[in-house]
Design an enzyme around this catalytic site. Structure first.
Site, short mmCIF file in Angstrom:
data_model
loop_
_atom_site.label_atom_id
_atom_site.label_comp_id
_atom_site.label_asym_id
_atom_site.label_seq_id
_atom_site.Cartn_x
_atom_site.Cartn_y
_atom_site.Cartn_z
N PHE A 119 0.84 -1.18 0.00
CA PHE A 119 0.00 0.00 0.00
C PHE A 119 0.88 1.23 0.00
O PHE A 119 2.04 1.17 0.37
CB PHE A 119 -0.96 0.00 1.19
CG PHE A 119 -2.14 0.89 0.95
CD1 PHE A 119 -2.30 2.07 1.66
CD2 PHE A 119 -3.08 0.57 -0.01
CE1 PHE A 119 -3.38 2.90 1.42
CE2 PHE A 119 -4.16 1.39 -0.26
CZ PHE A 119 -4.30 2.57 0.45
N GLN A 160 -7.29 16.00 5.64
CA GLN A 160 -7.00 15.30 4.39
C GLN A 160 -8.19 15.34 3.45
O GLN A 160 -9.32 15.03 3.86
CB GLN A 160 -6.67 13.83 4.68
CG GLN A 160 -5.20 13.60 4.81
CD GLN A 160 -4.85 12.13 4.86
OE1 GLN A 160 -5.66 11.30 5.24
NE2 GLN A 160 -3.64 11.82 4.49
N HIS A 201 -9.81 14.31 -0.51
CA HIS A 201 -9.72 13.42 -1.65
C HIS A 201 -10.42 14.14 -2.79
O HIS A 201 -11.51 14.69 -2.60
CB HIS A 201 -10.43 12.09 -1.34
CG HIS A 201 -10.23 11.06 -2.38
ND1 HIS A 201 -10.96 11.01 -3.55
CD2 HIS A 201 -9.37 10.03 -2.46
CE1 HIS A 201 -10.56 10.01 -4.28
NE2 HIS A 201 -9.59 9.39 -3.65
N LEU A 217 -16.34 8.33 -1.71
CA LEU A 217 -15.25 8.67 -2.60
C LEU A 217 -15.27 7.77 -3.84
O LEU A 217 -15.53 6.58 -3.73
CB LEU A 217 -13.91 8.49 -1.88
CG LEU A 217 -13.73 9.27 -0.58
CD1 LEU A 217 -12.44 8.88 0.08
CD2 LEU A 217 -13.75 10.75 -0.86
N GLU A 227 -9.54 6.65 -7.68
CA GLU A 227 -8.71 7.28 -8.71
C GLU A 227 -8.61 6.42 -9.94
O GLU A 227 -8.24 6.89 -11.02
CB GLU A 227 -7.30 7.51 -8.15
CG GLU A 227 -7.29 8.60 -7.13
CD GLU A 227 -5.91 8.93 -6.63
OE1 GLU A 227 -5.69 8.81 -5.43
OE2 GLU A 227 -5.08 9.29 -7.46
N ARG A 273 -3.06 13.97 -6.61
CA ARG A 273 -4.33 14.31 -5.96
C ARG A 273 -4.47 15.78 -5.62
O ARG A 273 -5.54 16.36 -5.81
CB ARG A 273 -4.42 13.55 -4.64
CG ARG A 273 -4.94 12.19 -4.77
CD ARG A 273 -5.27 11.69 -3.41
NE ARG A 273 -5.45 10.28 -3.40
CZ ARG A 273 -5.74 9.59 -2.33
NH1 ARG A 273 -5.86 10.21 -1.18
NH2 ARG A 273 -5.92 8.30 -2.40
N HIS A 313 -11.71 13.44 4.41
CA HIS A 313 -11.89 12.09 4.93
C HIS A 313 -11.11 11.78 6.19
O HIS A 313 -11.31 10.74 6.79
CB HIS A 313 -11.59 11.05 3.83
CG HIS A 313 -10.21 11.11 3.28
ND1 HIS A 313 -9.14 10.48 3.86
CD2 HIS A 313 -9.70 11.74 2.20
CE1 HIS A 313 -8.06 10.71 3.13
NE2 HIS A 313 -8.36 11.47 2.13
N ARG A 323 -1.38 11.89 6.78
CA ARG A 323 -1.46 10.53 7.30
C ARG A 323 -1.27 9.56 6.15
O ARG A 323 -1.86 9.70 5.09
CB ARG A 323 -2.82 10.30 7.94
CG ARG A 323 -3.02 8.90 8.44
CD ARG A 323 -4.42 8.73 9.00
NE ARG A 323 -5.41 8.97 8.00
CZ ARG A 323 -5.82 8.05 7.13
NH1 ARG A 323 -5.31 6.85 7.14
NH2 ARG A 323 -6.74 8.36 6.25
#
Lengths: 647, 100
Positions: free
Chosen positions: A156, A277, A279, A289, A292, A323, A390, A434
């Site tokens: 990730f 944060q 998105h 959301l 992407e 982003r 988010h 984060r």
């Protein structure tokens, strides 16, 4: 046996009433000390946990396991907390897929936080991560497995090997696609094994503070309208984030920053609230959301003129730009009046130019998602999207042990009796940004840390320090004032004003003039709180009253967020400003350090913001606290010196 | 307290009597329509007739479960269904991105 209380509605209007408590809570006493209109029940516990999400449950049963008489106060049933929506996984350097070391995870997290994270807290979290995940697995959490039966870890974002030089690391452990749900249910099931007293659907109003010490919590029982004072030597705040201050957010309607507001009203600071944060593509209205991958597969963003506007902002990458570039471009289009919809406040994500077969194979389920959440047929119409909040990196400042701190006279000072963990706290492990899969880890590690710290410093059955009999009076007075509020603006109107202002001024696109305008508007909206009108005068399950209390909490969070953002004149992590595009540290880390003069503390921005609010006037005061740059053990895990953050 | 018990026992006896009376009458009706009830299966008295006796239509989920719950490519057991959620750099499921 469940407690059966005489409903207060039955005794409305009479001065002398009798209020009895049946059931398990034998040592609860009815008192007349702070109110003769509201039945007030006093409870005594060794520890009180406010909030029953991932962090709250872990702290609650950690304390019960250590033998403390613990109460867990929550406004939602534990398994309905917002942790249940975290579908992804937990990071831990277990080393099941390849050789791994928690020190590499430490490096990745420090870098991800843009060097605003406290390295001792990050050291603690990443070192404890493997033990925490194994502990969860021992509690029965059904992680997905490799062929050998070890926990399967996947790659990730942001995780690397060998301090960034060894390629992608595989650290994310998950439970099918419902890790948060499974975590919450595992923790709740485990907590029932111990003797924690749950007070479900109790709305925590305020902390009971005396002489700078926290001595408990006062809460409203939503079911029957009684007020409960919980006296305890130790209070843990785990109330979650405050996404609902923005118009578009993924969080539940109950993410209203109650813990942050309680701490603010107690005169204590909140830390780093400007780091929020975003998105780029969240569905307008619903807040879910869109991945992407939609843009990766060929989807394009269009404005009201049908123009593919990303070509102007990122001529090479176009819709596949990073982003923050996409979010900022969308916001600029909306600001310049090329937004779509009746309020012209969002843009469209177009997918219908792609062959439907390709959509179905590459993005299975997207037509279902678009129909359910946006009400559009993705093969014919575009999806309305806008940048969406988010996560909140900021919150109640704590040290690595979970104790709440203030910064006075140049040093961190612990507030006795008060602890915080989870999204509500700012330890600070996430710093300015984060990394994915670190949030669930943060919950369990610091939930456990709070329980361990309390067990170290106190013993079960300790005598409670004396508390003024009139403690909590102001909270009840505030409750009464809101219950009978008869101004001219509804709660929903004020809330919408606040959300729209925050979305327009404190969202992704931040510049001096926009933020300043937003600060003035927010201050004005704060003043309109005196003009609220509520409609439900009852006391049993009064949702109008609870929503108004939540609005008070949201407002405190919102003013701190926008004022902190306006003051911070640099771009760091999630806080990106158009007029100050660079990071301002004590040295310029893009050049060799030799020969550079260290900037004094008040001239650089590598520091935490500590914000205070005067609840009566809404005036925000800001102070700053240095980042902790040393790890817990320099021999074991060396600190990471700041550098330019590039991936 | 004793008065309550007395009245409860009296009401129970009354109930028994009425129940017995009912069962006698239904027994008679069943005997009368014996020929018909042999061909039809006895439907449960509480549910609308036959609704729950039909096989339920299984709703098709877009994301199919792997055989034995083992992903054939990565050999992950108990993992997420459908294509790899992290293939676009975020966690994707049914077009939705999840933040955690």
């Amino acid at each position: 046996m469940p407690s059966i209380c005489v409903p207060a509605a039955a005794v409305h209007g009479s001065r002398n009433f009798h209020f009895s408590i049946y059931g398990k809570k034998k040592n609860a006493q009815v008192s007349n000390d702070i109110s003769t209109q509201y039945p007030v029940v006093d409870h005594e516990f060794d520890a009180v946990v406010v909030g029953a999400g991932g962090a709250g449950l872990r702290a609650a049963f950690g304390l019960s396991e250590a033998g403390f008489n613990t109460a867990c106060i929550t406004k939602l049933f534990p398994t309905r907390s917002h942790t249940v929506a975290a579908q992804g996984g937990i990071n831990a350097a277990l080393g099941n897929m390849e050789e791994d070391d928690w020190r590499w995870h430490f490096y990745d997290t420090v870098k991800g936080s843009d060097w605003l994270g406290d390295q001792d807290a990050i050291h603690y979290m990443t070192e404890q991560a493997p033990a925490a995940v194994v502990e969860l697995e021992n509690f029965g959490m059904p992680f997905s497995r490799t062929e050998d039966g070890k926990i399967y870890q996947r790659a990730f974002g942001g995780q690397s090997l060998k301090y960034g030089k060894g390629g992608q690391a595989h650290r994310c452990c998950c439970v099918a696609d419902r890790t948060g749900h499974s975590l919450l249910h595992t923790l709740y099931g485990r907590s029932l094994r111990y003797d924690t007293s749950y007070f479900v659907e109790y709305f925590a109003l305020d902390l009971l503070m005396e002489n700078g010490e926290c001595k408990g919590v006062i809460a409203l029982c939503m079911e029957d309208g009684s007020i409960h004072r919980f006296r305890a030597q130790n209070t843990v705040i785990a109330t979650g984030g405050y996404g609902r201050t923005f118009f578009s957010c993924t969080s539940a309607h109950t993410s209203t920053g109650d813990g942050n507001a309680m701490v603010t009203r107690a005169g204590l600071p909140c830390q780093d609230l400007e780091f929020v944060q975003f998105h780029p593509t969240g569905i307008y209205g619903a807040g879910c959301l869109i991945t992407e991958g939609c843009r990766g597969e060929g989807g394009i963003l269009i404005n009201s003129e049908g123009e593919r506007f990303m070509e102007r902002y990122a001529p090479n990458a176009k819709d596949l730009a990073s982003r923050d570039v996409v979010s900022r471009s969308m916001t600029i289009e909306i600001r310049e009046g090329r937004g779509v919809g009746p309020d012209k406040d969002h843009v469209y994500l177009q997918l219908h130019h792609l062959p439907p077969q390709q959509l179905a194979t590459r993005l299975p389920g997207i037509s279902e998602t678009a129909m359910i959440f946006a009400g559009v047929d993705v093969t014919k119409e575009p999806i309305p999207v806008l940048p969406t909040v988010h996560y909140n990196m900021g919150g109640v400042p704590t040290n690595y042990k979970g104790q709440v701190i203030t910064y006075t006279d140049g040093a961190d000072k612990v507030v006795p009796g008060l602890y915080a963990c989870g999204e509500a706290a700012c330890a600070s492990v996430h710093g300015a940004n984060r990394l994915g899969a670190n949030s669930l880890l943060d919950l369990v590690v610091f939930g456990r840390a709070c329980a361990l710290t309390i067990a170290e410093e106190h013993k079960p059955g300790e005598k409670l320090s004396p508390l003024k009999p009139t403690a909590g009076e102001e909270s009840v007075a505030n409750l009464d004032k809101l219950r009978f509020a008869n101004g001219s603006l509804r709660t929903s109107e004020v809330r919408l004003n606040m959300q729209k202002t925050m979305q327009a001024h404190a969202a992704v696109f931040r510049t001096g003039s926009v933020l300043k305008e937003g600060c003035d508007k927010m201050d004005a909206i704060y003043q309109t709180m005196d003009d609220l009108k509520t409609f439900d005068r009852g006391i049993v399950w009064n949702t109008d009253l609870v929503e108004t209390l939540e609005l008070q909490n949201l407002m405190l969070n919102a003013v701190q967020t926008i004022h902190s953002a306006e003051q911070r004149k640099e771009s760091r992590g999630a806080h990106a400003r158009e007029d100050f595009k660079d990071r301002v540290d004590e040295f310029d880390y893009s050049k060799p350090l030799q020969g550079q003069e260290k900037k004094p503390f008040d001239q650089h921005w590598r520091k935490h913001t500590m914000s205070y609010v005067d609840p009566k006037t809404g005036k925000v005061t800001l102070e700053y606290r240095p980042v902790i740059d040393h790890s817990l053990d320099e021999q074991d895990c060396a600190r990471v010196p700041p550098a330019i953050r590039s991936y | 307290m004793s008065l309550l018990r007395f009245s409860a026992s009296v009401s129970r006896r009354l109930l028994w009597k009425s129940a017995a009376g009912e069962s006698v009458s239904t027994g008679c009706s069943r005997a009368a329509s014996g020929a018909v009830s042999d061909k039809e299966p006895l439907k449960k008295a509480k549910t609308p007739q036959g609704r729950f006796d039909l096989p339920e239509e299984k709703s098709k989920d877009v994301l199919e479960k792997f055989p034995d719950d083992v992903n054939p490519v990565t050999k992950e057991k108990g993992g997420p269904r459908g294509p790899e959620p992290t293939r676009y750099g975020d966690w994707e499921r049914k077009g939705r991105c999840v933040d955690f």
